[in-house]
Design a protein around this motif. Sequence first.
Motif, short mmCIF file in Angstrom:
data_model
loop_
_atom_site.label_atom_id
_atom_site.label_comp_id
_atom_site.label_asym_id
_atom_site.label_seq_id
_atom_site.Cartn_x
_atom_site.Cartn_y
_atom_site.Cartn_z
N HIS A 3 6.55 2.37 -7.30
CA HIS A 3 7.13 1.87 -6.06
C HIS A 3 7.27 0.35 -6.15
O HIS A 3 6.29 -0.35 -6.44
CB HIS A 3 6.27 2.25 -4.86
N SER A 42 4.24 -4.21 2.48
CA SER A 42 3.22 -3.87 1.47
C SER A 42 2.05 -3.12 2.09
O SER A 42 1.40 -2.33 1.41
CB SER A 42 2.72 -5.13 0.76
N ARG A 43 1.79 -3.36 3.36
CA ARG A 43 0.72 -2.64 4.05
C ARG A 43 1.12 -1.20 4.34
O ARG A 43 0.28 -0.31 4.33
CB ARG A 43 0.37 -3.35 5.36
N LYS A 44 2.41 -0.99 4.59
CA LYS A 44 2.89 0.37 4.87
C LYS A 44 2.94 1.22 3.61
O LYS A 44 2.57 2.39 3.63
CB LYS A 44 4.28 0.31 5.52
N THR A 45 3.45 0.65 2.53
CA THR A 45 3.54 1.36 1.26
C THR A 45 3.10 0.39 0.16
O THR A 45 3.80 -0.58 -0.12
CB THR A 45 4.97 1.84 0.98
N HIS A 46 1.94 0.66 -0.41
CA HIS A 46 1.37 -0.20 -1.45
C HIS A 46 2.32 -0.26 -2.65
O HIS A 46 2.58 0.77 -3.28
CB HIS A 46 0.02 0.36 -1.87
N ASP A 48 3.62 -0.90 -6.44
CA ASP A 48 3.10 -0.95 -7.80
C ASP A 48 3.65 -2.18 -8.52
O ASP A 48 3.11 -2.59 -9.55
CB ASP A 48 3.53 0.29 -8.58
N ILE A 68 -0.05 -10.82 -0.36
CA ILE A 68 -0.11 -9.40 -0.72
C ILE A 68 -1.18 -9.16 -1.78
O ILE A 68 -2.00 -8.25 -1.66
CB ILE A 68 1.27 -8.90 -1.19
N ARG A 69 -1.19 -9.98 -2.80
CA ARG A 69 -2.21 -9.84 -3.85
C ARG A 69 -3.61 -10.09 -3.29
O ARG A 69 -4.56 -9.46 -3.73
CB ARG A 69 -1.93 -10.80 -4.99
N GLU A 71 -4.66 -9.25 -0.40
CA GLU A 71 -5.07 -8.03 0.32
C GLU A 71 -5.21 -6.83 -0.60
O GLU A 71 -6.12 -6.02 -0.43
CB GLU A 71 -4.05 -7.70 1.41
N LEU A 72 -4.29 -6.68 -1.55
CA LEU A 72 -4.20 -5.43 -2.32
C LEU A 72 -4.66 -5.54 -3.77
O LEU A 72 -4.74 -4.54 -4.46
CB LEU A 72 -2.75 -4.92 -2.30
N ILE A 75 -0.98 -7.21 -8.62
CA ILE A 75 0.26 -6.43 -8.69
C ILE A 75 1.21 -7.25 -9.54
O ILE A 75 1.40 -8.44 -9.28
CB ILE A 75 0.86 -6.21 -7.28
#
Length: 117
Positions: A3, A42-46, A48, A68-69, A71-72, A75
């Motif tokens: 994704h 990015s919160r709705k769909t992580h 890749d 984003i990085r 939080e997740l 990437i």
Amino acid sequence: MCHVLIIEDEPLIALDLEDLLQANGARSFSFADRQDNAIEASRKTHPDFIVSDVTLLQGTGPLAVEAIRGELGPIPVIFVTATPDACSPCAPPGRVFRKPLDRRAIGDAFRSMAFAA
């Protein structure tokens, strides 16, 4: 499945990137044209993988990617911009490509970064 979050404020370029990345193995996409929209997407769909412009309608791609990085986690990212000198923070592992799009180079980089594991 790969994704990809495409952060780009020019719709035709975003669609061109979608076509290019799909031809190189990406299977689903989210789109954002502003820094805050990118973080929310990015919160709705992580994602890749992230492909981002630098200058956006609001905010910047690099600051969106950094948030984003944060939080997740890590990437992979490719920055595609007309202003590569303004790409800050664009530290590795990101790659920076100048517009107009070099389709072959971006496709090669995407495949090597997205499917390295």
